[in-house]
Design an enzyme around this catalytic site. Structure first.
Site, PDB file in Angstrom:
ATOM      1  N   GLY A  14       0.654  -1.288  -0.076  1.00  0.00           N
ATOM      2  CA  GLY A  14      -0.026   0.158   0.036  1.00  0.00           C
ATOM      3  C   GLY A  14       0.853   1.281   0.020  1.00  0.00           C
ATOM      4  N   SER A  15       2.008   1.288  -0.544  1.00  0.00           N
ATOM      5  CA  SER A  15       2.977   2.474  -0.613  1.00  0.00           C
ATOM      6  C   SER A  15       2.110   3.373  -1.620  1.00  0.00           C
ATOM      7  CB  SER A  15       4.272   2.322  -0.959  1.00  0.00           C
ATOM      8  OG  SER A  15       4.372   1.804  -2.289  1.00  0.00           O
ATOM      9  N   ILE A  94      -6.845 -10.630 -11.288  1.00  0.00           N
ATOM     10  CA  ILE A  94      -7.240  -9.992 -12.566  1.00  0.00           C
ATOM     11  C   ILE A  94      -8.968 -10.251 -12.408  1.00  0.00           C
ATOM     12  CG2 ILE A  94      -7.576 -11.090 -15.043  1.00  0.00           C
ATOM     13  CD1 ILE A  94      -5.052 -12.346 -14.877  1.00  0.00           C
ATOM     14  N   HIS A 111       0.528   0.144 -13.396  1.00  0.00           N
ATOM     15  CA  HIS A 111       1.349  -1.314 -13.751  1.00  0.00           C
ATOM     16  C   HIS A 111       3.059  -0.968 -13.783  1.00  0.00           C
ATOM     17  CE1 HIS A 111       2.009  -4.939 -15.657  1.00  0.00           C
ATOM     18  NE2 HIS A 111       2.962  -4.439 -16.366  1.00  0.00           N
ATOM     19  N   LEU A 146      -6.027  -7.302 -20.322  1.00  0.00           N
ATOM     20  CA  LEU A 146      -5.024  -7.113 -19.383  1.00  0.00           C
ATOM     21  C   LEU A 146      -3.851  -6.047 -19.792  1.00  0.00           C
ATOM     22  CD1 LEU A 146      -4.600  -8.113 -16.323  1.00  0.00           C
ATOM     23  CD2 LEU A 146      -2.801  -9.701 -17.285  1.00  0.00           C
ATOM     24  N   GLU A 176       6.300   5.918  -9.229  1.00  0.00           N
ATOM     25  CA  GLU A 176       4.873   5.591  -9.179  1.00  0.00           C
ATOM     26  C   GLU A 176       4.209   6.670  -8.106  1.00  0.00           C
ATOM     27  OE1 GLU A 176       4.252   1.608  -8.031  1.00  0.00           O
ATOM     28  OE2 GLU A 176       4.971   0.583  -9.830  1.00  0.00           O
TER      29      GLU A 176
HETATM   30  N1  NHR Z   1      -8.315  -6.832 -14.747  1.00  0.00           N
HETATM   31  C1  NHR Z   1      -8.465  -6.513 -16.109  1.00  0.00           C
HETATM   32  N2  NHR Z   1      -9.431  -7.164 -16.293  1.00  0.00           N
HETATM   33  N3  NHR Z   1      -7.615  -5.575 -16.692  1.00  0.00           N
HETATM   34  C2  NHR Z   1      -6.405  -5.287 -16.348  1.00  0.00           C
HETATM   35  O1  NHR Z   1      -5.730  -4.401 -16.935  1.00  0.00           O
HETATM   36  C3  NHR Z   1      -6.073  -5.540 -14.972  1.00  0.00           C
HETATM   37  C4  NHR Z   1      -6.878  -6.367 -14.276  1.00  0.00           C
HETATM   38  C5  NHR Z   1      -6.716  -6.683 -12.975  1.00  0.00           C
HETATM   39  C6  NHR Z   1      -5.504  -6.111 -12.274  1.00  0.00           C
HETATM   40  C7  NHR Z   1      -3.471  -5.166 -12.352  1.00  0.00           C
HETATM   41  C8  NHR Z   1      -2.367  -6.032 -13.143  1.00  0.00           C
HETATM   42  C9  NHR Z   1      -1.027  -5.271 -13.438  1.00  0.00           C
HETATM   43  O2  NHR Z   1      -0.936  -4.030 -13.276  1.00  0.00           O
HETATM   44  C10 NHR Z   1      -4.605  -5.633 -13.023  1.00  0.00           C
HETATM   45  C11 NHR Z   1      -4.936  -4.816 -14.281  1.00  0.00           C
HETATM   46  C12 NHR Z   1      -2.602  -9.211 -11.396  1.00  0.00           C
HETATM   47  C13 NHR Z   1      -2.095  -9.986 -12.268  1.00  0.00           C
HETATM   48  C14 NHR Z   1      -2.244 -11.604 -12.081  1.00  0.00           C
HETATM   49  O3  NHR Z   1      -1.736 -12.130 -12.972  1.00  0.00           O
HETATM   50  C15 NHR Z   1      -1.982  -9.616 -13.502  1.00  0.00           C
HETATM   51  C16 NHR Z   1      -1.928  -8.241 -13.792  1.00  0.00           C
HETATM   52  C17 NHR Z   1      -2.344  -7.389 -12.727  1.00  0.00           C
HETATM   53  C18 NHR Z   1      -2.653  -8.071 -11.612  1.00  0.00           C
HETATM   54  N4  NHR Z   1      -2.991 -12.151 -11.158  1.00  0.00           N
HETATM   55  C19 NHR Z   1      -3.037 -13.767 -10.739  1.00  0.00           C
HETATM   56  C20 NHR Z   1      -4.490 -13.712 -10.869  1.00  0.00           C
HETATM   57  O4  NHR Z   1      -4.817 -15.299 -11.317  1.00  0.00           O
HETATM   58  C21 NHR Z   1      -2.664 -13.659  -9.355  1.00  0.00           C
HETATM   59  C22 NHR Z   1      -1.535 -13.569  -8.873  1.00  0.00           C
HETATM   60  C23 NHR Z   1      -1.237 -13.102  -7.269  1.00  0.00           C
HETATM   61  O5  NHR Z   1      -2.164 -13.601  -6.704  1.00  0.00           O
HETATM   62  O6  NHR Z   1      -0.064 -13.094  -6.825  1.00  0.00           O
HETATM   63  O7  NHR Z   1      -5.426 -13.003 -10.913  1.00  0.00           O
HETATM   64  O8  NHR Z   1      -0.135  -6.014 -13.655  1.00  0.00           O
HETATM   65  C1  GAR Z   2       3.389  -1.359  -7.486  1.00  0.00           C
HETATM   66  O1  GAR Z   2       4.625  -1.462  -7.810  1.00  0.00           O
HETATM   67  C2  GAR Z   2       2.312  -1.583  -8.634  1.00  0.00           C
HETATM   68  O2  GAR Z   2       2.837  -0.944  -9.753  1.00  0.00           O
HETATM   69  C3  GAR Z   2       2.332  -3.086  -8.733  1.00  0.00           C
HETATM   70  O3  GAR Z   2       2.426  -3.587  -7.392  1.00  0.00           O
HETATM   71  C4  GAR Z   2       3.235  -2.683  -6.501  1.00  0.00           C
HETATM   72  C5  GAR Z   2       2.249  -2.204  -5.376  1.00  0.00           C
HETATM   73  O4  GAR Z   2       2.972  -1.423  -4.569  1.00  0.00           O
HETATM   74  N1  GAR Z   2       1.424  -3.497  -9.387  1.00  0.00           N
HETATM   75  C6  GAR Z   2       1.323  -4.619 -10.154  1.00  0.00           C
HETATM   76  O5  GAR Z   2       2.478  -5.335 -10.057  1.00  0.00           O
HETATM   77  C7  GAR Z   2      -0.089  -5.101 -10.451  1.00  0.00           C
HETATM   78  N2  GAR Z   2       0.134  -6.432 -11.142  1.00  0.00           N
HETATM   79  P1  GAR Z   2       2.235  -0.880  -3.027  1.00  0.00           P
HETATM   80  O6  GAR Z   2       1.269  -1.961  -2.601  1.00  0.00           O
HETATM   81  O7  GAR Z   2       3.255  -0.373  -2.081  1.00  0.00           O
HETATM   82  O8  GAR Z   2       1.428   0.335  -3.723  1.00  0.00           O
END
Ligand code: NHR
Ligand code: GAR
Length: 205
Positions: A14-15, A94, A111, A146, A176
């Site tokens: 949560g930074s 996701i 991201h 995504l 960020e």
């Molecule tokens: N959802 C949609 N539909 N579209 C996007 O662009 C999204 C989203 C949900 C989250 C953040 C994202 C990123 O910035 C985000 C963008 C999680 C995963 C993932 O693979 C990928 C991308 C992002 C967030 N998650 C796994 C899953 O099965 C779980 C991984 C874990 O729990 O550690 O959901 O990159």
């Molecule tokens: C951030 O670096 C953000 O870009 C990334 O997780 C970190 C969260 O940091 N997001 C992803 O990788 C989404 N897939 P925070 O919890 O300290 O804000």
């Protein structure tokens, strides 16, 4: 107090939430963070919300039979707050198409890469492996596909010869915390001026 209402979704440290809380408190973001929701219990992001007096919820995805069922519950909590903007700040699940379509245009993400480079996970590792000179982070609107929605802002950092994943991630985090609050305030200003809303012009003949 502002009437622009923000809900933040997160999974961890949560930074980015903290950077947004700080900019709200100094008045550089003219909005109120009305709720924080985490899909993981006991994370630092929830403590930060608690400390700032922000209502917070844990909704554990492991308690749901499907992604869709989790998303439906998540949507219900979000709806109860009637937010103007939903901010993904290190939210690691996701989101299903139905969820994203419901909130499209009000849903943004940060991201940790210079999109369209390195969608998905392990972005710092990829930047190092490819010997990129520059890396960074992107704030974008969320669409079902995504990491492909329209970009709002990017922050660029140098990659140094002796960087590790950790040192590079730390530098990206710094940028960020600058760009996410900026992106949010831009959206608020666009909303206030109704730039993003359809308007009708009557042209007298
Ligand atoms: N959802 C949609 N539909 N579209 C996007 O662009 C999204 C989203 C949900 C989250 C953040 C994202 C990123 O910035 C985000 C963008 C999680 C995963 C993932 O693979 C990928 C991308 C992002 C967030 N998650 C796994 C899953 O099965 C779980 C991984 C874990 O729990 O550690 O959901 O990159
Ligand atoms: C951030 O670096 C953000 O870009 C990334 O997780 C970190 C969260 O940091 N997001 C992803 O990788 C989404 N897939 P925070 O919890 O300290 O804000």
């Amino acid at each position: 107090m502002s009437h622009f209402r923000i809900v933040v979704l997160l999974s961890g440290k949560g930074s980015n939430l903290q950077a947004i809380i700080d900019q709200v408190s100094v008045g550089d973001i003219k909005a109120e963070i009305i709720a924080v929701i985490s899909n993981r219990p006991d994370v630092m992001g929830l403590q930060r919300a608690e400390k700032a007096g922000i209502p917070n919820h844990v909704l554990e995805h492991t308690h749901f039979a499907s992604r869709e069922a989790f998303d439906q519950s998540l949507a219900q909590i979000i709806d109860s707050y009637e937010p103007d903007l939903i901010v993904l700040a290190g939210f690691m699940r996701i989101l299903s198409d139905v969820f994203v379509e419901k909130f499209q245009g009000k849903l943004i993400n940060i991201h940790p890469s210079l999109l369209p480079k390195y969608k998905g996970l392990h972005t710092h590792k990829q930047a190092l492996e490819n010997r990129d000179n520059e890396h960074g982070a992107t704030v974008h609107f969320v669409i079902p596909e995504l990491d492909t929605g329209k970009n709002i802002i990017q922050g660029i950092v140098p990659v140094k010869a002796d960087d590790t994943e950790e040192s590079l991630a730390k530098r990206v985090h710094k940028v960020e915390h600058i760009i996410y609050p900026k992106a949010i305030q831009w959206i608020i200003e666009a909303d206030t001026k109704q730039l993003s809303k359809p308007s009708t012009f009557y042209l007298d003949k």
